[in-house]
Motif scaffolding. Sequence first.
Motif, PDB file in Angstrom:
ATOM      1  N   TYR A  25       0.836  -1.184   0.000  1.00  0.00           N
ATOM      2  CA  TYR A  25       0.000   0.000   0.000  1.00  0.00           C
ATOM      3  C   TYR A  25       0.880   1.247   0.000  1.00  0.00           C
ATOM      4  CZ  TYR A  25      -3.567  -3.369   1.401  1.00  0.00           C
ATOM      5  OH  TYR A  25      -4.420  -4.440   1.453  1.00  0.00           O
ATOM      6  N   GLY A  26       0.893   1.973  -1.128  1.00  0.00           N
ATOM      7  CA  GLY A  26       1.656   3.207  -1.250  1.00  0.00           C
ATOM      8  C   GLY A  26       0.774   4.423  -1.070  1.00  0.00           C
TER       9      GLY A  26
ATOM     10  N   TYR B  16     -21.410  -7.795  13.782  1.00  0.00           N
ATOM     11  CA  TYR B  16     -20.622  -6.665  14.255  1.00  0.00           C
ATOM     12  C   TYR B  16     -20.981  -5.422  13.449  1.00  0.00           C
ATOM     13  CZ  TYR B  16     -17.866 -10.093  16.783  1.00  0.00           C
ATOM     14  OH  TYR B  16     -17.469 -11.087  17.628  1.00  0.00           O
ATOM     15  N   THR B  17     -20.919  -4.290  14.085  1.00  0.00           N
ATOM     16  CA  THR B  17     -21.224  -3.027  13.422  1.00  0.00           C
ATOM     17  C   THR B  17     -19.975  -2.158  13.404  1.00  0.00           C
ATOM     18  OG1 THR B  17     -21.983  -2.070  15.522  1.00  0.00           O
ATOM     19  CG2 THR B  17     -23.641  -3.043  14.080  1.00  0.00           C
ATOM     20  N   MET B  18     -19.835  -1.352  12.328  1.00  0.00           N
ATOM     21  CA  MET B  18     -18.632  -0.537  12.137  1.00  0.00           C
ATOM     22  C   MET B  18     -18.787   0.818  12.819  1.00  0.00           C
ATOM     23  SD  MET B  18     -16.632   0.460   8.611  1.00  0.00           S
ATOM     24  CE  MET B  18     -16.085  -1.244   8.412  1.00  0.00           C
ATOM     25  N   LYS B  19     -17.725   1.209  13.508  1.00  0.00           N
ATOM     26  CA  LYS B  19     -17.644   2.534  14.110  1.00  0.00           C
ATOM     27  C   LYS B  19     -16.463   3.250  13.470  1.00  0.00           C
ATOM     28  CE  LYS B  19     -17.497   4.964  18.536  1.00  0.00           C
ATOM     29  NZ  LYS B  19     -17.382   4.819  20.011  1.00  0.00           N
ATOM     30  N   GLY B  20     -16.741   4.195  12.586  1.00  0.00           N
ATOM     31  CA  GLY B  20     -15.695   4.877  11.835  1.00  0.00           C
ATOM     32  C   GLY B  20     -15.994   4.840  10.354  1.00  0.00           C
ATOM     33  N   GLU B  21     -15.006   5.254   9.542  1.00  0.00           N
ATOM     34  CA  GLU B  21     -15.189   5.339   8.101  1.00  0.00           C
ATOM     35  C   GLU B  21     -14.852   4.016   7.423  1.00  0.00           C
ATOM     36  OE1 GLU B  21     -16.461   7.798   6.393  1.00  0.00           O
ATOM     37  OE2 GLU B  21     -16.771   8.967   8.212  1.00  0.00           O
ATOM     38  N   GLN B  22     -15.688   3.641   6.475  1.00  0.00           N
ATOM     39  CA  GLN B  22     -15.478   2.397   5.740  1.00  0.00           C
ATOM     40  C   GLN B  22     -14.325   2.527   4.748  1.00  0.00           C
ATOM     41  OE1 GLN B  22     -18.551   1.318   2.893  1.00  0.00           O
ATOM     42  NE2 GLN B  22     -18.398  -0.839   3.472  1.00  0.00           N
ATOM     43  N   SER B  23     -14.177   3.684   4.089  1.00  0.00           N
ATOM     44  CA  SER B  23     -13.133   3.905   3.084  1.00  0.00           C
ATOM     45  C   SER B  23     -11.900   4.510   3.744  1.00  0.00           C
ATOM     46  CB  SER B  23     -13.655   4.827   1.982  1.00  0.00           C
ATOM     47  OG  SER B  23     -12.666   5.046   0.997  1.00  0.00           O
ATOM     48  N   GLN B  24     -10.734   3.934   3.477  1.00  0.00           N
ATOM     49  CA  GLN B  24      -9.480   4.376   4.073  1.00  0.00           C
ATOM     50  C   GLN B  24      -8.431   4.605   2.980  1.00  0.00           C
ATOM     51  OE1 GLN B  24      -8.955   4.873   7.529  1.00  0.00           O
ATOM     52  NE2 GLN B  24     -11.181   4.567   7.652  1.00  0.00           N
ATOM     53  N   THR B  25      -7.622   5.691   3.143  1.00  0.00           N
ATOM     54  CA  THR B  25      -6.602   6.047   2.155  1.00  0.00           C
ATOM     55  C   THR B  25      -5.248   6.159   2.840  1.00  0.00           C
ATOM     56  OG1 THR B  25      -8.224   7.262   0.833  1.00  0.00           O
ATOM     57  CG2 THR B  25      -5.898   7.735   0.421  1.00  0.00           C
ATOM     58  N   CYS B  26      -4.221   5.603   2.223  1.00  0.00           N
ATOM     59  CA  CYS B  26      -2.855   5.666   2.757  1.00  0.00           C
ATOM     60  C   CYS B  26      -2.308   7.073   2.525  1.00  0.00           C
ATOM     61  CB  CYS B  26      -1.980   4.634   2.056  1.00  0.00           C
ATOM     62  SG  CYS B  26      -0.281   4.541   2.682  1.00  0.00           S
ATOM     63  N   ASP B  27      -1.962   7.789   3.630  1.00  0.00           N
ATOM     64  CA  ASP B  27      -1.518   9.175   3.489  1.00  0.00           C
ATOM     65  C   ASP B  27       0.005   9.291   3.493  1.00  0.00           C
ATOM     66  OD1 ASP B  27      -0.668   8.970   6.120  1.00  0.00           O
ATOM     67  OD2 ASP B  27      -2.362  10.093   6.947  1.00  0.00           O
ATOM     68  N   ILE B  28       0.482  10.524   3.440  1.00  0.00           N
ATOM     69  CA  ILE B  28       1.906  10.810   3.307  1.00  0.00           C
ATOM     70  C   ILE B  28       2.693  10.339   4.522  1.00  0.00           C
ATOM     71  CG2 ILE B  28       1.772  13.106   4.337  1.00  0.00           C
ATOM     72  CD1 ILE B  28       3.887  12.047   1.272  1.00  0.00           C
TER      73      ILE B  28
END
Length: 402
Positions: A225-226, A239-251
């Motif tokens: 993952y870059g 189970y239920t999600m707490k937070g954002e489903q989509s995640q992006t690898c940052d600088i």
Amino acid sequence: MGVAYFLLLCCLLAITAQVITAQGCSRPVPGDHMSLSDSDILLQTFPDGQKVSFTCDPGYISGGGSPTITCTAGSWSSVKLKCEKKSCGSAGDVTNGHIDYPVGTDFGDKAVITCDTGYMLVGKSEIYCGVQGWSGRLPVCEVVKCDPPPEIVNGAFSPVKEEYSYRDVVQYSCKKDYTLSGSTSTSCSEDGTFKPLNPPTCVMVQCENPDVVNGKWIDGARPPYGISSTVKLACESGYTMKGEQSQTCDINSKWSPGLPTCEPVKCPKPPMIVNGAFSPNNEEYSYKDVVQYSCNKDYTLSGSRSRTCSEDRTFTPDPPTCVRLPTTTTTTTTTTTPTATSKKPTGDGDSDSTPNGGHRTAVIVGVILGGILVVALCCCGCWYFEVGPFPKRKTQGSGGPL
């Protein structure tokens, strides 16, 4: 004789009148911003009939009126000359700058020169309107210069020059497998430095696997993952999600906005049942928690004894019910065997003569007869199976009597 005196008196009067008429004038008082001309400037008295001229002081020019006055019988004629400030007019133009006149452009006034942003003044910032016009030379505005910007590790910038002028821009870039962290460009600013002041850096970006307890990857990039790699996550069933489903690898090699958590589904307390209860009795239950039902005394459970908190936040299966047990009647039959007994005379001290005494006697006789019967059965069994002191029986094939 009288005529002679008369003529003499007339002569004296004529001489006196001539003397009075010929009286001179003192030094005249000039008007504002003027003085006597050069030929008269040193004289202190002036004869009758003398004419003098005024000239305006340096920096002033005639605004109209005669510059000449006349001494007549000891008095000067009025001064008509008006002296006004000389105007220097415009001082000119300054390239990449401008001139301000705070008061005006007349004698004694000043001009203030300032440069545009990104340019610096070479010369004096103020000049004055003098006798000969504006004093000194106009300054010039020269463009600001910057030294080369700093270099960065694992990267470079372009264009490369010895010096840079105001608003010149350089672009930073990184080597392969490195990512630029910070501003990609910097420019020469008005104070002679490149801004932003802090140059960017070249970093190696690699995010770890987006592991979430009780969660899973469902879409998006795959390892490694870059920078800017994006994944989509979901939670396991229950189970239920707490937070954002989509995640992006940052600088910073971190998942942004931050990995979510998968929390167990919560079920509310299940309903009570009539004539029964369940345990444990909590305020809420997590996914797969189990409750056990039981019924009160004289009731039996109809349905499933246990229920489980499911992924849809409800308990399954349906709750049981408590059903009342049926009422049963037990009948006991007592058989009495008559026993012959000899009657005895009744007396006050004989308990067997009472009804209760007779019943006890019958019980005792029954117990004795029962004991005799048991002993007889045991003896018969021992004899038949040839056990203990009983002799063995001969069979028909032995030739002896049966």
